[in-house]
Every structure is written in C-alpha cells, then in structure tokens.
Design an enzyme around this catalytic site. Structure first.
Site, PDB file in Angstrom:
ATOM      1  N   GLU A 166      52.636   6.991 -32.600  1.00 47.43           N
ATOM      2  CA  GLU A 166      53.405   5.787 -32.886  1.00 47.43           C
ATOM      3  C   GLU A 166      54.201   5.471 -31.625  1.00 47.43           C
ATOM      4  O   GLU A 166      55.179   6.147 -31.309  1.00 47.43           O
ATOM      5  CB  GLU A 166      54.358   5.997 -34.067  1.00 47.43           C
ATOM      6  CG  GLU A 166      55.279   4.811 -34.313  1.00 47.43           C
ATOM      7  CD  GLU A 166      56.439   5.109 -35.254  1.00 47.43           C
ATOM      8  OE1 GLU A 166      57.459   4.390 -35.173  1.00 47.43           O
ATOM      9  OE2 GLU A 166      56.348   6.058 -36.053  1.00 47.43           O
ATOM     10  N   ARG A 225      60.520   0.021 -28.178  1.00 45.29           N
ATOM     11  CA  ARG A 225      61.910   0.109 -27.707  1.00 45.29           C
ATOM     12  C   ARG A 225      61.995   0.046 -26.182  1.00 45.29           C
ATOM     13  O   ARG A 225      63.085   0.171 -25.626  1.00 45.29           O
ATOM     14  CB  ARG A 225      62.558   1.402 -28.217  1.00 45.29           C
ATOM     15  CG  ARG A 225      62.947   1.338 -29.694  1.00 45.29           C
ATOM     16  CD  ARG A 225      63.690   2.576 -30.124  1.00 45.29           C
ATOM     17  NE  ARG A 225      62.774   3.677 -30.401  1.00 45.29           N
ATOM     18  CZ  ARG A 225      63.159   4.921 -30.639  1.00 45.29           C
ATOM     19  NH1 ARG A 225      64.424   5.234 -30.584  1.00 45.29           N
ATOM     20  NH2 ARG A 225      62.268   5.854 -30.901  1.00 45.29           N
ATOM     21  N   THR A 263      58.811   0.518 -34.413  1.00 46.52           N
ATOM     22  CA  THR A 263      59.999  -0.304 -34.163  1.00 46.52           C
ATOM     23  C   THR A 263      59.612  -1.763 -33.957  1.00 46.52           C
ATOM     24  O   THR A 263      60.157  -2.461 -33.106  1.00 46.52           O
ATOM     25  CB  THR A 263      60.819   0.224 -32.958  1.00 46.52           C
ATOM     26  OG1 THR A 263      60.777   1.657 -32.926  1.00 46.52           O
ATOM     27  CG2 THR A 263      62.285  -0.181 -33.079  1.00 46.52           C
ATOM     28  N   LYS A 310      57.510   4.117 -44.947  1.00 41.99           N
ATOM     29  CA  LYS A 310      58.298   4.983 -44.060  1.00 41.99           C
ATOM     30  C   LYS A 310      59.699   5.149 -44.663  1.00 41.99           C
ATOM     31  O   LYS A 310      60.402   4.154 -44.871  1.00 41.99           O
ATOM     32  CB  LYS A 310      58.389   4.330 -42.675  1.00 41.99           C
ATOM     33  CG  LYS A 310      59.373   5.008 -41.718  1.00 41.99           C
ATOM     34  CD  LYS A 310      59.349   4.306 -40.374  1.00 41.99           C
ATOM     35  CE  LYS A 310      60.389   4.880 -39.428  1.00 41.99           C
ATOM     36  NZ  LYS A 310      60.229   4.391 -38.060  1.00 41.99           N
TER      37      LYS A 310
END
Length: 206
Positions: free
Chosen positions: A40, A44, A67, A127
């Site tokens: 993953e 960011r 994200t 999640k």
C-alpha cells in the site's frame, strides 16, 4: 482470485511512504523476495504516483494506493497502475470514483455509521483505522458483532508484537502496518534488511 482473497491469503499489507522514486523498484523486489508481494503506497508524498508506476511493472506485486482522499487521486492512482484504493476514512467521493474506475476500495471506518455508509455502497472489506488508538481488538470485536458479513483490515499502531491478536479474530482478513518497511532502512538503501523484516513478520504469523 479476487484482490480481497489475495490479501486475506497474505495476511499482511505493508504500508509504505516513498520519498524517493529510486526506492520503488528495489522495494518491490525486496517484498517479492520476502514472499510478501503486496504494498500500500501512501499518497502522502509528491512522488507516490511515480513510485506506483514503477512498482506496477512487477506483475507479481499486488499494488494499492493508500491515503487516497479525493476522486483526482483515485484517477491518478489508477493511471499509475494501482489495483486497489485505501482511504483513512469512508469518503463518498472516493467510493463513487472507485466504482466508476472499476477499482476495489477499502474505506477506513471508525464507527458503526462508517460501516453502514460503506455497506450502502457495496464495500464489505473495511479498513479499521486507527486501530490501536480506537481501542484495538476489543473495539473491533464490538464493531464486528452487528455486521456478520463484514471483514476488516485493521491498521494504525499495529506491530510485530500485537499483530497476532488481530489476526486471531475471524473477522480480520489481514493487518496493515509500516513496521515491515521501516523508513530508516529504505532511506539507507538497505533493501535486504527490509526483506529480512518482512520475512520475519510472515514467519511470526504462521
């Protein structure tokens, strides 16, 4: 085999923050060598999409973008080669974009309301984030009880010491975490060290 099933079989999802695109290829090779071919890559950093594009050349690697908080990032991630999307919280915008793009979405949830919103859009693997800060295994058990068809991928505060507690729950398909790919090793270019840690993580849960 579905992406959800592949992740359930692997049981671990390394959460990766890449600051230098030059790290992308050796990192992909390190994870594949460890027997943990999944990543993953978080949005960011400015080079996330570039890193995903490089890593997508490794066809044995199950590659997702994390994200992701808006539709533009969904499109960017898809174009780079990501096959699944993860967000910190449930986002109707991201959900809609993933449905339109034909991408699997693992929305972040932190409440029963989040779970029901995700279910309304058809997502059943969620999640749980931030797992430890929200009460860990006990909270997850409480969340899971009213929703027997839902599976979870907890992330946030999970490490080599507590991952087994989460994976022992039948509702947990896999756990995400950054401990498998330490930033200090990546920055130092120690990709054999990353392979070693990822292997140890896998061996610990077997």
């Amino acid at each position: 085999m579905t992406i959800e099933q592949q992740i359930a079989d692997l049981k671990l999802v390394p959460v990766i923050k890449i600051t230098d695109p030059a790290h992308a290829a050796p990192l992909a090779e390190a994870l594949i060598a460890a027997g943990l071919p999944v990543a993953e890559v978080t949005f960011r950093t400015d080079c996330a999409a570039e890193a995903i594009k490089i890593m997508s050349q490794y066809k044995d690697l199950l590659l997702g973008a994390g994200t992701v908080i808006n539709a533009a990032q969904v499109e960017e991630a898809k174009n780079a080669g990501a096959t699944f999307i993860i967000s910190p919280g449930f986002s109707p915008e991201v959900s809609k974009a993933c449905i339109a793009a034909g991408l699997i979405y693992f929305p972040g949830i932190a409440s029963p309301r989040d779970i029901q919103d995700a279910l309304a859009d058809g997502w059943k693997t969620l999640k749980f984030f931030p797992a430890e800060a929200l009460g860990g295994v006990n909270t997850l058990k409480a969340f899971a009880a009213p929703y027997p068809g839902v599976k979870f991928v907890p992330t946030g505060g999970i490490n080599a010491d507590n991952v087994g507690e989460y994976l022992a729950l039948p509702q947990v398909q896999a756990c995400g975490g950054s401990w498998m790919v330490p930033n200090k090793l990546m920055d130092a270019g120690d990709f054999s060290g990353i392979t070693k840690i990822a292997k140890e993580a896998l061996n610990k849960i077997k």
